[in-house]
Write an enzyme that holds these catalytic residues in place. Sequence first.
Site, short mmCIF file in Angstrom:
data_model
loop_
_atom_site.label_atom_id
_atom_site.label_comp_id
_atom_site.label_asym_id
_atom_site.label_seq_id
_atom_site.Cartn_x
_atom_site.Cartn_y
_atom_site.Cartn_z
N ASP B 52 17.34 -34.15 -37.52
CA ASP B 52 15.87 -34.22 -37.54
C ASP B 52 15.21 -32.98 -36.97
O ASP B 52 15.87 -32.16 -36.32
CB ASP B 52 15.41 -35.41 -36.69
CG ASP B 52 15.72 -36.73 -37.37
OD1 ASP B 52 15.97 -36.71 -38.58
OD2 ASP B 52 15.74 -37.75 -36.66
N TYR B 110 27.64 -36.63 -30.75
CA TYR B 110 26.33 -36.14 -30.34
C TYR B 110 26.26 -36.05 -28.82
O TYR B 110 26.91 -36.84 -28.12
CB TYR B 110 25.22 -37.09 -30.82
CG TYR B 110 24.79 -36.88 -32.24
CD1 TYR B 110 23.81 -35.94 -32.56
CD2 TYR B 110 25.37 -37.62 -33.28
CE1 TYR B 110 23.41 -35.74 -33.87
CE2 TYR B 110 24.98 -37.42 -34.60
CZ TYR B 110 23.99 -36.47 -34.89
OH TYR B 110 23.59 -36.28 -36.18
#
Lengths: 247, 247
Positions: B52, B110
């Site tokens: 994103d 992540y």
Amino acid sequence: MVRVKLVVSYNGKNFSGYQIQPNKRTVQEEIEKVLEFLLKEKVRIYASGRTDAGVSALGQVIHFDTNAVINEKKLQDSMNALLPSDICAISVSLVDLDFDARFSVKKKTYRYNFYVSKYTHPIFDEFATRINDYANIELMQEACKYLIGSHDFESFVSKKSGKSDFVRTIYDAKIVDIDEGIYAFEITGNGFLYNMVRIIFGTIVQVGYKKLQPKDIERIILSKNRAKAGKTMPSKSLFLKNVDYSV
Amino acid sequence: MVRVKLVVSYNGKNFSGYQIQPNKRTVQEEIEKVLEFLLKEKVRIYASGRTDAGVSALGQVIHFDTNAVINEKKLQDSMNALLPSDICAISVSLVDLDFDARFSVKKKTYRYNFYVSKYTHPIFDEFATRINDYANIELMQEACKYLIGSHDFESFVSKKSGKSDFVRTIYDAKIVDIDEGIYAFEITGNGFLYNMVRIIFGTIVQVGYKKLQPKDIERIILSKNRAKAGKTMPSKSLFLKNVDYSV
């Protein structure tokens, strides 16, 4: 009158250094402005030492005197509400009048962040300086040992220093493995000359590149010749980590 | 035709995300532009997944096909000479045609950087998100355990996701102590839903604040109700750390 000790952190990126200069944005001016507004009197602050343009601090120590009534916790909250986002008061405390942020210093620790890569890294390069991937970290670690002790550091001082006493004591110097691919050179001493950490690290990097051997550090110290040492590394990756006032 | 695997790092700060969008600066467009210039043909790249706006990558993996003759080392050097400073090609290698950057993924990791402080820190805040200093790290660590395993993560997905299969397998989730005052939440799974890591971390933070207990994570998973989970944490501190293609 009371004396107040401040520990502050600042991001050096958008400052022309710590010390007040006309028409420049400095850490000293920003802090004095906020204190004068809060305490409603003229305030002059004294730091453990200046930091150059671009240099950051994780724990710079400052003192000032005031006739105002001080609530430490409230002063810290008010300072942090008013200071720009690139300065933060980490702690505020009342101290004896014989505490002097500059002259009572026993030890200072600087950190120089670096990463090892053939290419400029888009994330690491924001807070660390690239050194080439053929650098040998073990040799750099070994070179650090030759810094420890009391030495004349004239070889590692900018000509602009204006000082004549170059003897400083280094208590510790080492390469620290911070996080995957990121390292720091950390050095603790009783004081540092103008650009000294950046020039020392520039010389350690030459050892990493095998252009110098670890024990050449000893020879460079003895030469008292700035030309024998490495280049001055960029200021952006240098951090005043902490200042120690206990023996 | 050959297939090329790229590992790239990018700093998400100045990108409107990975995926090409008209009139926006995107990672995909910057990389395709450079490859088309170098290979003198139309190039379409495929990533392990989108990131994103504001999200960074330490090791995003991409593949593309080309009819050009490829020298891996030379292509990497040329790419890094032409790419903007916020993207870097970490590695370039030729792979079998059955390698697919998206569909061959086995695991992704992540990292979400955070620091614990009452005040916004002038240095740490550039690459990490502040959480309040009363947060209990041990409770957050304990909460992570309840994420591990195969679960339906509908409670932790943005309504904008458009997906209907919410089952993902989490192999590891933990709080890592990076450096004095700086931590990271690291999570490894076979795939992640839209905003999933940021919502999971927002929920873990509520455990740190004692507004939830560690074992409430289990209950929130079972509820399949987004309203039960914590808020979506800011994108700036999220990093796609690596993508793994081996079992």
